[in-house]
Motif scaffolding. Sequence first.
Motif, PDB file in Angstrom:
ATOM      1  N   GLU A 186     -12.345   1.396 -10.329  1.00  0.00           N
ATOM      2  CA  GLU A 186     -11.552   1.846 -11.481  1.00  0.00           C
ATOM      3  C   GLU A 186     -10.082   2.034 -11.100  1.00  0.00           C
ATOM      4  N   LEU A 187      -9.858   2.621  -9.923  1.00  0.00           N
ATOM      5  CA  LEU A 187      -8.476   2.840  -9.499  1.00  0.00           C
ATOM      6  C   LEU A 187      -7.756   1.524  -9.236  1.00  0.00           C
ATOM      7  N   ALA A 188      -8.440   0.592  -8.590  1.00  0.00           N
ATOM      8  CA  ALA A 188      -7.827  -0.703  -8.302  1.00  0.00           C
ATOM      9  C   ALA A 188      -7.466  -1.423  -9.600  1.00  0.00           C
ATOM     10  N   ALA A 189      -8.358  -1.351 -10.595  1.00  0.00           N
ATOM     11  CA  ALA A 189      -8.088  -1.992 -11.884  1.00  0.00           C
ATOM     12  C   ALA A 189      -6.924  -1.314 -12.597  1.00  0.00           C
ATOM     13  N   ARG A 190      -6.871   0.011 -12.520  1.00  0.00           N
ATOM     14  CA  ARG A 190      -5.794   0.742 -13.199  1.00  0.00           C
ATOM     15  C   ARG A 190      -4.422   0.377 -12.648  1.00  0.00           C
ATOM     16  N   PHE A 191      -4.333   0.265 -11.324  1.00  0.00           N
ATOM     17  CA  PHE A 191      -3.031   0.018 -10.708  1.00  0.00           C
ATOM     18  C   PHE A 191      -2.791  -1.453 -10.389  1.00  0.00           C
ATOM     19  N   SER A 232       0.459   9.463  -5.338  1.00  0.00           N
ATOM     20  CA  SER A 232       0.895  10.830  -5.074  1.00  0.00           C
ATOM     21  C   SER A 232       1.479  11.462  -6.330  1.00  0.00           C
ATOM     22  N   GLU A 233       2.271  10.693  -7.061  1.00  0.00           N
ATOM     23  CA  GLU A 233       2.830  11.207  -8.319  1.00  0.00           C
ATOM     24  C   GLU A 233       1.735  11.470  -9.341  1.00  0.00           C
ATOM     25  N   ALA A 234       0.710  10.606  -9.346  1.00  0.00           N
ATOM     26  CA  ALA A 234      -0.406  10.816 -10.269  1.00  0.00           C
ATOM     27  C   ALA A 234      -1.187  12.075  -9.909  1.00  0.00           C
ATOM     28  N   LEU A 235      -1.348  12.336  -8.618  1.00  0.00           N
ATOM     29  CA  LEU A 235      -2.042  13.551  -8.197  1.00  0.00           C
ATOM     30  C   LEU A 235      -1.309  14.792  -8.682  1.00  0.00           C
ATOM     31  N   ASP A 236       0.016  14.745  -8.639  1.00  0.00           N
ATOM     32  CA  ASP A 236       0.817  15.884  -9.077  1.00  0.00           C
ATOM     33  C   ASP A 236       0.702  16.132 -10.580  1.00  0.00           C
ATOM     34  N   SER A 237       0.614  15.059 -11.345  1.00  0.00           N
ATOM     35  CA  SER A 237       0.712  15.194 -12.805  1.00  0.00           C
ATOM     36  C   SER A 237      -0.628  15.157 -13.534  1.00  0.00           C
ATOM     37  N   GLU A 238      -1.654  14.572 -12.924  1.00  0.00           N
ATOM     38  CA  GLU A 238      -2.884  14.341 -13.669  1.00  0.00           C
ATOM     39  C   GLU A 238      -4.120  15.024 -13.106  1.00  0.00           C
ATOM     40  N   PHE A 239      -4.070  15.466 -11.853  1.00  0.00           N
ATOM     41  CA  PHE A 239      -5.281  15.989 -11.216  1.00  0.00           C
ATOM     42  C   PHE A 239      -5.060  17.396 -10.681  1.00  0.00           C
ATOM     43  N   TYR A 255       0.828  -1.203   0.000  1.00  0.00           N
ATOM     44  CA  TYR A 255       0.000   0.000   0.000  1.00  0.00           C
ATOM     45  C   TYR A 255       0.864   1.255   0.000  1.00  0.00           C
ATOM     46  N   TRP A 256       2.057   1.165   0.633  1.00  0.00           N
ATOM     47  CA  TRP A 256       2.925   2.345   0.690  1.00  0.00           C
ATOM     48  C   TRP A 256       3.517   2.648  -0.683  1.00  0.00           C
ATOM     49  N   HIS A 257       3.870   1.605  -1.405  1.00  0.00           N
ATOM     50  CA  HIS A 257       4.351   1.814  -2.774  1.00  0.00           C
ATOM     51  C   HIS A 257       3.238   2.432  -3.617  1.00  0.00           C
ATOM     52  N   LEU A 258       2.014   1.920  -3.446  1.00  0.00           N
ATOM     53  CA  LEU A 258       0.882   2.476  -4.189  1.00  0.00           C
ATOM     54  C   LEU A 258       0.638   3.919  -3.795  1.00  0.00           C
ATOM     55  N   ALA A 293      -8.631  -3.501  -1.016  1.00  0.00           N
ATOM     56  CA  ALA A 293      -8.181  -3.289   0.366  1.00  0.00           C
ATOM     57  C   ALA A 293      -6.852  -2.540   0.383  1.00  0.00           C
ATOM     58  N   THR A 294      -5.952  -2.891  -0.523  1.00  0.00           N
ATOM     59  CA  THR A 294      -4.665  -2.195  -0.634  1.00  0.00           C
ATOM     60  C   THR A 294      -4.876  -0.752  -1.063  1.00  0.00           C
ATOM     61  N   LEU A 295      -5.779  -0.569  -2.011  1.00  0.00           N
ATOM     62  CA  LEU A 295      -6.082   0.782  -2.486  1.00  0.00           C
ATOM     63  C   LEU A 295      -6.620   1.641  -1.353  1.00  0.00           C
ATOM     64  N   ARG A 296      -7.524   1.099  -0.556  1.00  0.00           N
ATOM     65  CA  ARG A 296      -8.101   1.880   0.548  1.00  0.00           C
ATOM     66  C   ARG A 296      -7.021   2.309   1.537  1.00  0.00           C
ATOM     67  N   GLN A 297      -6.076   1.420   1.826  1.00  0.00           N
ATOM     68  CA  GLN A 297      -4.984   1.785   2.737  1.00  0.00           C
ATOM     69  C   GLN A 297      -4.189   2.962   2.189  1.00  0.00           C
ATOM     70  N   ALA A 298      -3.910   2.916   0.886  1.00  0.00           N
ATOM     71  CA  ALA A 298      -3.139   3.995   0.265  1.00  0.00           C
ATOM     72  C   ALA A 298      -3.932   5.300   0.282  1.00  0.00           C
ATOM     73  N   LEU A 299      -5.230   5.231  -0.004  1.00  0.00           N
ATOM     74  CA  LEU A 299      -6.063   6.430  -0.005  1.00  0.00           C
ATOM     75  C   LEU A 299      -6.182   7.016   1.398  1.00  0.00           C
TER      76      LEU A 299
END
Length: 253
Positions: free
Chosen positions: A40-45, A22-29, A14-17, A50-56
């Motif tokens: 959608e986010l889980a499928a993209r990455f 974070s890099e995507a937030l800087d460049s895309e949003f 989750y920390w790697h994600l 559960a891992t995605l929720r930890q990262a969010l």
Amino acid sequence: MGTTQLETVPEPKYWHLRTVLSEALDSEFSVGEILPNERELAARFGVARATLRQALEQLELEGRLQRRRGVGTTVAPPRVGVAVGSQQHVWPGAVGDAWQPVDCTAAVPPTAVADFLETGRDEQVHTVRRSRVTHGQPVAAELLYIPASSVPDLSAIDAPSGAARARAVLRELQRLDMESQDRAVELGSARADDAKELDRLPGAPVLVVTTRFFAEGRTAAVSVATYRADTCRLTFGDFGGVEIHHDPERRAS
């Protein structure tokens, strides 16, 4: 007993994600933009939800994201600057205080507060509710607990409840000579009532600042202020004051 070598400990997934997101937030949003849903986010990455929720959740704790009722997860704006304390000891409600009184009721305080005040655990105290807004957004909610012994002349004031009663309690409190105060800060989760006032979801990360005010050799009042952790960054100055600073170098997204 051997010691663990940090370089041999794998980075949690989750920390790697979190780093990738974070890099995507800087460049895309941009600030305020709504993120795609979890599926959608889980499928993209290519990760489990559960891992995605930890990262969010980690990015929300860091102030990069906000979860908003009826909206979803959005990119957070920069943190705002709010002064929490100063090097001088002043009572709540003194000149220059940025808090706005909302209400005042008589209620039994939490056990920890009752212990600080040395009141009976079933004894009601004046409970002043105040709020704080900065740059148009709510940043903190406070409950200020004041025992009757700290404001003995309050019975003569004709203000049974509401903001007028709160202001009257604070004026009476200022008649005491403050000797000192102490402050503790801890990370917590927003309760339902705090979350509603701060426009957060229940369980959102918050910073809880507990302040004890001393007069006449005892605790005269206790403040429990709840700050949005996604909005505020606490720093400690040379004089022991606590301030929340805006970081101009931090990217908005």
